[in-house]
Design an enzyme around this catalytic site. Structure first.
Site, PDB file in Angstrom:
ATOM      1  N   LEU A 174       0.808  -1.211   0.000  1.00 17.76           N
ATOM      2  CA  LEU A 174       0.000   0.000   0.000  1.00 17.76           C
ATOM      3  C   LEU A 174       0.843   1.263   0.000  1.00 17.76           C
ATOM      4  O   LEU A 174       0.474   2.268  -0.619  1.00 17.76           O
ATOM      5  CB  LEU A 174      -0.935  -0.001   1.219  1.00 17.76           C
ATOM      6  N   GLU A 175       1.966   1.244   0.693  1.00 20.67           N
ATOM      7  CA  GLU A 175       2.785   2.444   0.797  1.00 20.67           C
ATOM      8  C   GLU A 175       3.492   2.793  -0.507  1.00 20.67           C
ATOM      9  O   GLU A 175       3.472   3.954  -0.933  1.00 20.67           O
ATOM     10  CB  GLU A 175       3.816   2.292   1.927  1.00 20.67           C
TER      11      GLU A 175
END
Length: 277
Positions: free
Chosen positions: A126-127
């Protein structure tokens, strides 16, 4: 892209339209003198003069960072909207590949820190899409600019000193320290102070490298979660102590819930509870 999303999620309030300008509360003309004073303060704190010179050399005020800071808004997507977009088929496939590729490392990390691989891989995905999208702005310039501005001076001043400590320790050079506009860097987007406190040299090469070493990235992320109350062997669904550790990573309920949901998917576990929460 992910770093921008994360920064938007962190924002708690929307600044009034009249305030949402690129203006700073201090005259940029005073930045150079202020930076000299910061250098002296850093040396007084025990950071080597060489690291301070190396870290602050050529650093300038970045008006575009102030503009981005002033332009943050409240994140309004629902969990269903955000997770539906972010936990895509491609990201699930990529996460499964990373779990397999780094299986041995993740097993050793879980033994040491207690955090399962799917949780770490979910954060990683996600990052920055597993390190693919990390940002390319000079971290020291960004945090120095935000420290000079008077909106969150003390917060970013602490990050500026810790960025110089990273240089002093030899983990990263100033040129290597590039990331998102607010100073997040590396494959899971650590702020400098989190880097100093939680970064781990897990591959044994003598430095904690959260830019290039997946082993260091994943172990450091696990160390962060453990430092924020992660309970080994416990679940991480919303309402659990481990979910609160995930919320320490990102205070947004929507983002944290998406991490937990994505991790459940990667672990092959039931996610029906998320639909009713």
């Amino acid at each position: 892209m992910q770093a921008f999303i994360r920064a938007s999620l962190i924002a708690a309030t929307l600044l009034a339209a009249g305030q949402a300008t690129a203006a700073t509360c201090r005259d940029p003309a005073g930045f150079e003198k202020w930076l000299d004073d910061i250098g002296q303060e850093a040396v007084a704190q025990g950071i080597s003069a060489q690291a301070v010179r190396q870290g602050l050399s050529g650093v300038t005020f970045d008006q575009s960072v102030i503009k981005r800071d002033r332009g943050q808004g409240v994140f309004k997507q629902s969990f269903e909207q955000f997770a539906g977009r972010m936990v895509s088929a491609g990201r699930l496939k990529g996460g499964a590949n990373m779990l397999q590729r780094h299986a041995g490392t993740l097993q050793r990390i879980e033994q040491r820190f207690g955090v399962p691989g799917p949780v770490l891989v979910a954060i990683w995905g996600l990052e920055t899409d597993f390190g693919a999208v990390r940002g390319n702005l000079p971290v020291i310039r960004s945090v120095a600019t935000l420290a000079y501005d008077c909106r969150r001076s003390d917060f970013f001043k602490a990050h500026l000193f810790d960025a110089l400590r990273i240089v002093d320790k030899g983990d990263l050079s100033p040129a290597e320290m590039r990331g998102a506009w607010a100073g997040e860097m590396g494959q899971t987007q650590f702020m400098p102070s989190s880097y100093v406190k939680y970064a781990v040299d897990f591959d044994g090469d003598g430095r904690a490298d959260l830019l290039r070493s997946p082993a260091d990235v994943l172990a450091s992320t696990a160390n962060y979660l453990r430092g924020h109350g992660w309970v080994k062997g416990a679940d991480w669904e919303p309402g659990s102590p481990n979910f609160e550790a995930i919320r320490a990573w990102n205070k947004s309920q929507v983002y944290s819930k998406t991490i937990a949901f994505y991790a459940k998917k990667l672990a092959g576990e039931d996610t029906s509870a998320f639909a009713s929460q």
